[in-house]
Design an enzyme around this catalytic site. Structure first.
Site, PDB file in Angstrom:
ATOM      1  N   LYS A 181       0.831  -1.212   0.000  1.00 25.35           N
ATOM      2  CA  LYS A 181       0.000   0.000   0.000  1.00 25.35           C
ATOM      3  C   LYS A 181       0.868   1.265   0.000  1.00 25.35           C
ATOM      4  CE  LYS A 181      -2.134  -1.081   3.879  1.00 25.35           C
ATOM      5  NZ  LYS A 181      -1.630  -2.401   4.289  1.00 25.35           N
ATOM      6  N   ARG A 217      -9.484   0.361   9.036  1.00 25.52           N
ATOM      7  CA  ARG A 217      -9.084  -0.994   9.392  1.00 25.52           C
ATOM      8  C   ARG A 217     -10.182  -1.738  10.147  1.00 25.52           C
ATOM      9  NH1 ARG A 217      -3.294   0.038   9.103  1.00 25.52           N
ATOM     10  NH2 ARG A 217      -2.066  -1.846   9.370  1.00 25.52           N
ATOM     11  N   ARG A 258      11.735  -6.521   4.874  1.00 23.02           N
ATOM     12  CA  ARG A 258      11.618  -5.105   5.220  1.00 23.02           C
ATOM     13  C   ARG A 258      12.208  -4.822   6.596  1.00 23.02           C
ATOM     14  NH1 ARG A 258       5.687  -2.432   5.374  1.00 23.02           N
ATOM     15  NH2 ARG A 258       5.531  -3.263   7.470  1.00 23.02           N
ATOM     16  N   ARG A 306      11.541  -1.933  12.330  1.00 23.42           N
ATOM     17  CA  ARG A 306      10.282  -1.721  13.046  1.00 23.42           C
ATOM     18  C   ARG A 306      10.020  -2.868  14.005  1.00 23.42           C
ATOM     19  NH1 ARG A 306       5.589  -0.147   8.805  1.00 23.42           N
ATOM     20  NH2 ARG A 306       4.393  -1.323  10.341  1.00 23.42           N
TER      21      ARG A 306
END
Ligand code: ADP
Length: 189
Positions: free
Chosen positions: A14, A89, A128, A134
């Protein structure tokens, strides 16, 4: 106004596609994930409130998320339109967004869902995490996020399907051909 929801599970692409779409259509990109991360980095009251929730892979409560999103829309009174990424969401968020836009004489133009299977999502996010670092990209937290997606977020799809606003695009393939499919849909709006 062109108001798009780019929908899909964590790791569907996204963010990547949003960047390309805002360039092409001059829209304002609102990513609730990015907004939360900025609040956490700046150690705002909101950031302190949500940082543990996000690190654990849980959804932030609707009331908090909706208030932040509405504020962000209001910061852009001259926008030609918005791309909503990571929002809504939950069905409650989708309803709140509809009501908010309606009270501003606007509405969602269309919703495009990027379809990617679970194995591919896990592989992409593992990759990623090496770069992003993260905390919520760690394997156990990711499992939680994917669970949240399949328990709560997926219910947003029938909500928009009932309004005849939903299109689906295969999110596996090269970035530019996926982008091409998205623009074909958007150009028809
Ligand atoms: P990804 O697209 O990789 O799933 P995001 O960057 O969109 O992740 O969001 C990261 C986290 O921020 C989510 O796992 C959740 O904790 C929180 N978050 C983002 N958007 C929302 C939302 N609309 N409602 C509730 N929580 C959200």
């Amino acid at each position: 106004m062109l108001n798009l929801v780019l929908f899909g599970p964590p790791g569907a692409g996204k963010g990547t596609q949003s960047q390309k779409l805002i360039d092409k259509y001059q829209l304002v990109h609102i990513s609730t994930g990015d907004l939360f991360r900025a609040h956490i980095k700046d150690q705002t009251t909101l950031g302190q409130q949500v940082s543990q929730i996000i690190a654990d892979g849980n959804l932030v409560p609707d009331s908090v998320t909706i208030a932040m999103l509405e504020e962000e829309i209001q910061k852009n009174p001259d926008a030609k339109g918005f791309i909503f990424d990571g929002f809504p969401r939950t069905v409650a968020q989708a309803e709140a967004l509809d009501h908010f836009l309606e009270s501003n004489n606007s509405s969602i133009t269309g919703v495009i869902a990027l379809d990617v299977n679970e194995d591919e999502l896990k592989a992409r996010i593992a990759k990623r995490q090496e770069i992003s670092g993260r905390a919520d990209d760690a394997a156990d937290k990711l499992t939680k996020r994917i669970e949240e997606y399949f328990e709560k977020t997926i219910l947003v799809l029938p909500y928009y399907e009932a309004q005849s606003k939903l299109s689906k695009v295969n999110g596996i393939g090269d970035i530019d051909s996926i982008f091409g499919e998205l623009t074909q849909i958007i150009d028809q709006y």
